[in-house]
Each structure stands twice: as structure tokens, then as C-alpha cells.
Design a protein around this motif. Sequence first.
Motif, PDB file in Angstrom:
ATOM      1  N   PHE A 164      -2.275 -66.171   2.040  1.00  9.70           N
ATOM      2  CA  PHE A 164      -3.405 -65.439   1.479  1.00  9.70           C
ATOM      3  C   PHE A 164      -4.705 -66.146   1.864  1.00  9.70           C
ATOM      4  O   PHE A 164      -4.726 -67.354   2.070  1.00  9.70           O
ATOM      5  CB  PHE A 164      -3.277 -65.341  -0.040  1.00  9.70           C
ATOM      6  N   PHE A 165      -5.792 -65.377   1.948  1.00  8.64           N
ATOM      7  CA  PHE A 165      -7.061 -65.985   2.322  1.00  8.64           C
ATOM      8  C   PHE A 165      -8.215 -65.287   1.622  1.00  8.64           C
ATOM      9  O   PHE A 165      -8.112 -64.119   1.211  1.00  8.64           O
ATOM     10  CB  PHE A 165      -7.269 -65.947   3.843  1.00  8.64           C
ATOM     11  N   VAL A 166      -9.313 -66.003   1.475  1.00  2.78           N
ATOM     12  CA  VAL A 166     -10.565 -65.468   0.950  1.00  2.78           C
ATOM     13  C   VAL A 166     -11.664 -65.792   1.956  1.00  2.78           C
ATOM     14  O   VAL A 166     -11.594 -66.808   2.653  1.00  2.78           O
ATOM     15  CB  VAL A 166     -10.913 -66.038  -0.441  1.00  2.78           C
ATOM     16  N   THR A 167     -12.682 -64.923   2.037  1.00  5.88           N
ATOM     17  CA  THR A 167     -13.739 -65.105   3.024  1.00  5.88           C
ATOM     18  C   THR A 167     -15.107 -64.857   2.397  1.00  5.88           C
ATOM     19  O   THR A 167     -15.237 -64.101   1.425  1.00  5.88           O
ATOM     20  CB  THR A 167     -13.564 -64.147   4.215  1.00  5.88           C
ATOM     21  N   ALA A 168     -16.131 -65.477   2.975  1.00  2.00           N
ATOM     22  CA  ALA A 168     -17.515 -65.235   2.590  1.00  2.00           C
ATOM     23  C   ALA A 168     -18.404 -65.734   3.710  1.00  2.00           C
ATOM     24  O   ALA A 168     -18.053 -66.683   4.419  1.00  2.00           O
ATOM     25  CB  ALA A 168     -17.857 -65.937   1.274  1.00  2.00           C
ATOM     26  N   GLY A 169     -19.553 -65.100   3.890  1.00  2.00           N
ATOM     27  CA  GLY A 169     -20.440 -65.525   4.962  1.00  2.00           C
ATOM     28  C   GLY A 169     -21.756 -64.787   4.938  1.00  2.00           C
ATOM     29  O   GLY A 169     -22.244 -64.357   3.885  1.00  2.00           O
ATOM     30  N   VAL A 220     -18.001 -60.494   1.585  1.00  2.00           N
ATOM     31  CA  VAL A 220     -17.077 -61.238   0.721  1.00  2.00           C
ATOM     32  C   VAL A 220     -15.748 -60.505   0.750  1.00  2.00           C
ATOM     33  O   VAL A 220     -15.702 -59.289   0.484  1.00  2.00           O
ATOM     34  CB  VAL A 220     -17.597 -61.351  -0.725  1.00  2.00           C
ATOM     35  N   GLY A 221     -14.665 -61.226   1.058  1.00  2.00           N
ATOM     36  CA  GLY A 221     -13.397 -60.517   1.189  1.00  2.00           C
ATOM     37  C   GLY A 221     -12.176 -61.330   0.820  1.00  2.00           C
ATOM     38  O   GLY A 221     -12.245 -62.541   0.572  1.00  2.00           O
ATOM     39  N   VAL A 222     -11.061 -60.622   0.767  1.00  2.00           N
ATOM     40  CA  VAL A 222      -9.753 -61.229   0.512  1.00  2.00           C
ATOM     41  C   VAL A 222      -8.755 -60.579   1.463  1.00  2.00           C
ATOM     42  O   VAL A 222      -9.023 -59.518   2.047  1.00  2.00           O
ATOM     43  CB  VAL A 222      -9.290 -61.024  -0.950  1.00  2.00           C
ATOM     44  N   GLY A 223      -7.609 -61.227   1.615  1.00  2.00           N
ATOM     45  CA  GLY A 223      -6.592 -60.640   2.482  1.00  2.00           C
ATOM     46  C   GLY A 223      -5.288 -61.393   2.440  1.00  2.00           C
ATOM     47  O   GLY A 223      -5.166 -62.443   1.787  1.00  2.00           O
ATOM     48  N   VAL A 224      -4.313 -60.853   3.142  1.00  2.00           N
ATOM     49  CA  VAL A 224      -3.007 -61.479   3.270  1.00  2.00           C
ATOM     50  C   VAL A 224      -2.603 -61.404   4.741  1.00  2.00           C
ATOM     51  O   VAL A 224      -2.889 -60.415   5.427  1.00  2.00           O
ATOM     52  CB  VAL A 224      -1.957 -60.778   2.369  1.00  2.00           C
ATOM     53  N   LYS A 225      -1.971 -62.453   5.227  1.00  2.00           N
ATOM     54  CA  LYS A 225      -1.537 -62.480   6.622  1.00  2.00           C
ATOM     55  C   LYS A 225      -0.034 -62.736   6.680  1.00  2.00           C
ATOM     56  O   LYS A 225       0.526 -63.451   5.850  1.00  2.00           O
ATOM     57  CB  LYS A 225      -2.285 -63.556   7.406  1.00  2.00           C
ATOM     58  N   GLY A 237      -6.605 -56.787   5.024  1.00  2.00           N
ATOM     59  CA  GLY A 237      -7.744 -57.361   4.332  1.00  2.00           C
ATOM     60  C   GLY A 237      -8.689 -56.323   3.769  1.00  2.00           C
ATOM     61  O   GLY A 237      -8.639 -55.132   4.107  1.00  2.00           O
ATOM     62  N   TYR A 238      -9.561 -56.795   2.885  1.00  2.00           N
ATOM     63  CA  TYR A 238     -10.573 -55.939   2.270  1.00  2.00           C
ATOM     64  C   TYR A 238     -11.851 -56.759   2.145  1.00  2.00           C
ATOM     65  O   TYR A 238     -11.842 -57.875   1.595  1.00  2.00           O
ATOM     66  CB  TYR A 238     -10.114 -55.453   0.897  1.00  2.00           C
ATOM     67  N   THR A 239     -12.967 -56.203   2.663  1.00  2.00           N
ATOM     68  CA  THR A 239     -14.240 -56.909   2.637  1.00  2.00           C
ATOM     69  C   THR A 239     -15.313 -56.038   1.999  1.00  2.00           C
ATOM     70  O   THR A 239     -15.473 -54.866   2.350  1.00  2.00           O
ATOM     71  CB  THR A 239     -14.694 -57.278   4.070  1.00  2.00           C
ATOM     72  N   SER A 262     -17.802 -51.042   2.025  1.00  2.00           N
ATOM     73  CA  SER A 262     -16.570 -51.826   2.098  1.00  2.00           C
ATOM     74  C   SER A 262     -15.780 -51.451   3.348  1.00  2.00           C
ATOM     75  O   SER A 262     -15.955 -50.369   3.919  1.00  2.00           O
ATOM     76  CB  SER A 262     -15.708 -51.609   0.853  1.00  2.00           C
ATOM     77  N   TYR A 263     -14.909 -52.376   3.727  1.00  2.00           N
ATOM     78  CA  TYR A 263     -14.063 -52.157   4.907  1.00  2.00           C
ATOM     79  C   TYR A 263     -12.663 -52.666   4.587  1.00  2.00           C
ATOM     80  O   TYR A 263     -12.454 -53.865   4.368  1.00  2.00           O
ATOM     81  CB  TYR A 263     -14.649 -52.911   6.104  1.00  2.00           C
ATOM     82  N   GLY A 264     -11.712 -51.735   4.501  1.00  2.00           N
ATOM     83  CA  GLY A 264     -10.309 -52.096   4.354  1.00  2.00           C
ATOM     84  C   GLY A 264      -9.612 -51.943   5.686  1.00  2.00           C
ATOM     85  O   GLY A 264      -9.759 -50.917   6.354  1.00  2.00           O
ATOM     86  N   TYR A 265      -8.880 -52.944   6.100  1.00  2.00           N
ATOM     87  CA  TYR A 265      -8.385 -52.938   7.478  1.00  2.00           C
ATOM     88  C   TYR A 265      -6.989 -53.535   7.589  1.00  2.00           C
ATOM     89  O   TYR A 265      -6.494 -54.251   6.699  1.00  2.00           O
ATOM     90  CB  TYR A 265      -9.338 -53.739   8.374  1.00  2.00           C
TER      91      TYR A 265
END
Length: 472
Positions: A164-169, A220-225, A237-239, A262-265
Motif C-alpha cells: 500500500f502507498f500514500v502520495t502527496a506533492g 493527495v492520493g492513496v493506492g495499492v500495488k 490508485g485514487y488521487t 479526482s483521478y481513479g486509475y
Amino acid sequence: MNYSTLKKGLVLSLVAATGIATIASAQDSTAQDSTAMSSPMSTSTSMSSSAKVFGGRAQYRTWSIGINGGVLAPIVAIGGANDFNKWDVNLGYGLNIRKQLGNAFALELNGVRGKLSGSNDASLYGAGSTAKDFETQLQYAVDLRGVVNVGSVDFLRRENSVGFFVTAGAGYIAYNPKVTLGNGTVVDQKGMYGGNDGYGNSKTKSGNDKDYIHSFYIPVGVGVKFKVSERVNFNLGYTMNFVDEDNVDGVYAKGTSKDKFSYGYAGLEFSLGSSSKPSLEWSNPLATMYDELKDPSLRQEVEALKNRVSNVEKAVEDLKKDTDGDGVSDQFDKCPGTPAGTAVDGSGCPLPAMTAPMADSSNVTGMESIQFDFNSSVLKTESYPTLDKLSSSLRENGGKANLKGYASSEGTAAYNMKLSKDRANSVKTYLVNSGVNSSQVMTKGYGEANPIASNDTEEGRIQNRRVETARN
């Protein structure tokens, strides 16, 4: 775009991507099983073993590129105000480049294109200029974000296949909104922006671009790989993207509010670099540490060190070994096998016969001489019988003993004086430890004084290294 058609297309795309991931995973598993049959160590273990603790990023694959596709919407999951009460989902697509800086953190450059759209109920607009619907073209949305892998340290498994991961930038966006008013008028300012956004607002940061409005945004997002193979990841993921403007949908209805989308991908990510190196983002530091500690070469070094220590200990024991008990170790004994009680010099050879009459006379006069090796105040074992006899006499009959220490003429006078005192004190320590009262023993050092033989010969110097004992 029809929502139902888009939903079906998206589902089919996800199924296809999942199928590709499953096939690749199966092929990779087959390859690993084949390797495991020919080697006692699996492929993943071998790759993990190639990395060392504190070995640096150079021992891993750290670069990756990815492609993704999904849906764009003019809303975010956490809610908030919107200028349109109905929103559409539209196709979006993007690319990303990632640099893994550690097993738990990476920097990622992302780019997304697509469009946003939405509408208002008929009851909310009239014949005036109220917006009926909008469609915004995203020329690009580019950002640099930090990616944190959650749970990269695992105490239960050597290697995970799901993470799992979280993102921000922060990023920069270019867009063109087209609005249809309630009276059917279409407002499209593309080609007319330049110094303002077409709505009376200064847009100096747009520069000379007349086709698109430019602004900053925060993703700002979260996701699973999912680890498909050593080279491929399948990401979901979802941002949420928070834009620093209120006209992404072409409407300034809220004044001070900011628009968002938002962007779900879903996407595939490909690791770059040498196949002989493991991927840093899937590394588990605990497994790497375990592999290094269990490294056969390290165990061999430890065993070799143990053998060297044993050899040193044996050498020390050999140095201390004194087979004939003359006080000189076998390593330096030039006359091994001397009879017990024989007076010997520093090389383990018997002293000249001239010392015998002196010993006899000392017995007659009540004076005993205790001999010492060169530059030594350590008692020789051959002196023990003489000292035991003196100790017994002092304990049974009382009285006192005078101990006079001497040295041969080698070295300085000051050093020899100290050495003679140390020799006398060594004799006193032996007597006191055997039960003699300390007050019964007097000591004094005389250094080089009062030699009993010539200091010009080694035989004479051996005799002068002594402590004379006398009873009062």
C-alpha cells in the motif's frame, strides 16, 4: 460520454489488465519454480541475498516507468462545495517516472490528460446567464510527489507481493473550460486568454499562452500495488487534486472557493535496471539483514577467527610450559631435563659449582640467598623450599627476618635500586601469604651495592641478582 458505456469500457480494461498481470505472474512463478528445482535457494532469496546491509542504492533497481488509465471527475471523496450538482466521469490517462530513494520512500513525476464535465438540474438555471453545464479540457496536469510505501518492513514474511502507498506533492496544470449557459450560449475563451482568464481576472502566470489557463495544484492520493513479477507491478490508485483556482469548471460561483477534481486509475509499472539486482521498493530490510548474518562466507570467517584464537591460546600455553620445573619455560630452556632443585641461570642451565660452597656456608651462618632472573622480580619455583622453611621457622619460633635486595650492574643505578626493592618485596609477599605476620619481615633494597661476584661475567651477574634473608 455516456456513463454506462464508459463504465463498461473501464470494467473491460481492468479485467484485461488483471488478466495480463495474472498471466505474467504465472509465468514468473513457473520460472521461479524451475530455478528452485535446480537450486536449493529460490530466485527471490538469491536476489535478496545479493544485497547487503548499508550497501547503498547502487545494489538495487531504483528507477521505474508506468502507464495508467482511469476516470476523471470534478469532485473529490472528502466532499466540499461544487458549482454543478451533477458530475460526469470521463476517461483520463497518464504516465509516471519514479525514483526509489529507500525501501519506504520515492519521488515520482506524474502527468495526466483528459477532460472534466458536469451539469446543473434545469430547476437551478433559467433563461438568464446561469451555467447549464461545462466541459473542461485538461491539456496537462504535471506534478512531483513523494510516495510512501506502507508496511515495507515485514516481520512475518521475507517478501510481500501486495503493498500500500500514500502520495502527496505539488503540480502545475493547464486547462480550458467551456460553459453552456441556461439560454444556450456557449462560452469558450480558448485562444483569448493571454494576460487574463477571460473572466476579468488577471492571469499573468499564464504568460503568452492564449489557449489555456495555468495554475498550481496539490495532489493527495492513496493506492495499492501488486507485484506481478520481478519487473512488473499492477497499481490501483485514487488521487484528489486541489487546484489553486475557482474556474476549472468555468464558473466563479463561490468566489473564494477552490475547485478540485479526482483521478481513479489502474496501471502497469515497469522496473528498470539490471536483472541481477532486486527492486528497492519491494525490499525488506529485515530479510536483507538475515541473509547477511546467515551468509556462509561470514560463518567461514567466524570459524577461521575461532581457529586463529585457538592457535594463539595454544602458543601461549606452550610458552608457559616448563617440563623440568626449573623456572625457565621449555621455549627458552637451553638445558632441558635438569634435576629437580638444581640452581639454573636464565637460560635453564645449571649454575657453576662455585655456588655450592656458598650455599653450604649460608646454611651454616643462617643466611639464605634467593636468586632472580635478569631484570625480573618474580620468584623462581626453586626458591619455594627455602622460603617455606623460613616461613615455618618464623611462624613457630617468632623473631624477625631481614630481606636485603640486590641487583647486577646492568642498567642505571636508579633502576637497579628499584629492582632490588621489588625483589625484596616479592619475598616478603610470599612469606606473608604463607602466614607470617607482616611486622616480622623487614625489607630494604641496595641496588648494585655489595656484589658477591664480579659483574664483569654473566656467571657473576647471575649470583648478584638476589635477595639475602637473615634471621634476628
